[in-house]
Write a protein that holds these residues in place. Sequence first.
Motif, PDB file in Angstrom:
ATOM      1  N   GLY A  21      -0.915 -15.272   0.246  1.00 55.63           N
ATOM      2  CA  GLY A  21      -0.151 -14.752   1.369  1.00 55.63           C
ATOM      3  C   GLY A  21       1.231 -15.366   1.424  1.00 55.63           C
ATOM      4  O   GLY A  21       1.634 -16.124   0.546  1.00 55.63           O
ATOM      5  N   THR A  27       0.092 -10.413   0.435  1.00 57.23           N
ATOM      6  CA  THR A  27       1.385  -9.992   0.961  1.00 57.23           C
ATOM      7  C   THR A  27       1.605  -8.523   0.640  1.00 57.23           C
ATOM      8  O   THR A  27       1.122  -8.021  -0.367  1.00 57.23           O
ATOM      9  CB  THR A  27       2.516 -10.819   0.305  1.00 57.23           C
ATOM     10  N   ARG A  28       2.333  -7.840   1.517  1.00 54.55           N
ATOM     11  CA  ARG A  28       2.696  -6.434   1.290  1.00 54.55           C
ATOM     12  C   ARG A  28       4.212  -6.310   1.365  1.00 54.55           C
ATOM     13  O   ARG A  28       4.853  -6.853   2.262  1.00 54.55           O
ATOM     14  CB  ARG A  28       2.054  -5.539   2.331  1.00 54.55           C
ATOM     15  N   ASP A  81       1.114  -4.400  -2.941  1.00 56.24           N
ATOM     16  CA  ASP A  81       0.233  -5.378  -2.312  1.00 56.24           C
ATOM     17  C   ASP A  81      -0.179  -6.407  -3.354  1.00 56.24           C
ATOM     18  O   ASP A  81      -0.361  -6.064  -4.526  1.00 56.24           O
ATOM     19  CB  ASP A  81      -1.050  -4.720  -1.792  1.00 56.24           C
ATOM     20  N   ARG A 134      -0.584  -9.576   4.791  1.00 59.58           N
ATOM     21  CA  ARG A 134      -1.662  -8.628   5.035  1.00 59.58           C
ATOM     22  C   ARG A 134      -2.787  -9.313   5.792  1.00 59.58           C
ATOM     23  O   ARG A 134      -3.078 -10.489   5.574  1.00 59.58           O
ATOM     24  CB  ARG A 134      -2.207  -8.094   3.709  1.00 59.58           C
ATOM     25  N   GLN A 135      -3.414  -8.586   6.683  1.00 59.87           N
ATOM     26  CA  GLN A 135      -4.496  -9.137   7.500  1.00 59.87           C
ATOM     27  C   GLN A 135      -5.645  -9.645   6.632  1.00 59.87           C
ATOM     28  O   GLN A 135      -6.247 -10.680   6.913  1.00 59.87           O
ATOM     29  CB  GLN A 135      -4.991  -8.085   8.474  1.00 59.87           C
ATOM     30  N   GLU A 136      -5.926  -8.932   5.551  1.00 64.16           N
ATOM     31  CA  GLU A 136      -7.030  -9.319   4.678  1.00 64.16           C
ATOM     32  C   GLU A 136      -6.627 -10.338   3.620  1.00 64.16           C
ATOM     33  O   GLU A 136      -7.402 -10.679   2.740  1.00 64.16           O
ATOM     34  CB  GLU A 136      -7.634  -8.078   4.002  1.00 64.16           C
ATOM     35  N   ASP A 177      -3.054  -9.828  -3.669  1.00 60.57           N
ATOM     36  CA  ASP A 177      -4.197 -10.424  -2.989  1.00 60.57           C
ATOM     37  C   ASP A 177      -4.197 -11.944  -3.130  1.00 60.57           C
ATOM     38  O   ASP A 177      -5.243 -12.579  -3.133  1.00 60.57           O
ATOM     39  CB  ASP A 177      -5.510  -9.835  -3.510  1.00 60.57           C
TER      40      ASP A 177
END
Length: 67
Positions: free
Chosen positions: A16, A54-55, A11, A49-51, A13
């Motif tokens: 995105g 990217t994952r 992940d 990722r919703q928060e 942060d």
Amino acid sequence: MEDGRLKARVDDDGAGITPEALEGKGSFGLLGIRERAQTLGGSAHIFARQEGGTRVEIVLPLKSRDG
């Protein structure tokens, strides 16, 4: 490790990933990750990722495809 498979998840942060990049447009790196995972009999999934950020999730079999 789970069910004879290796699972890796990364992940970040950051800002995105764009929908275009998710589709592989202009991003040979993501395409390469998916192709390498498939060559090894596994899969790679990349998504926003919703928060935020990217994952990248990669699943690979621990046994060879030949048995």
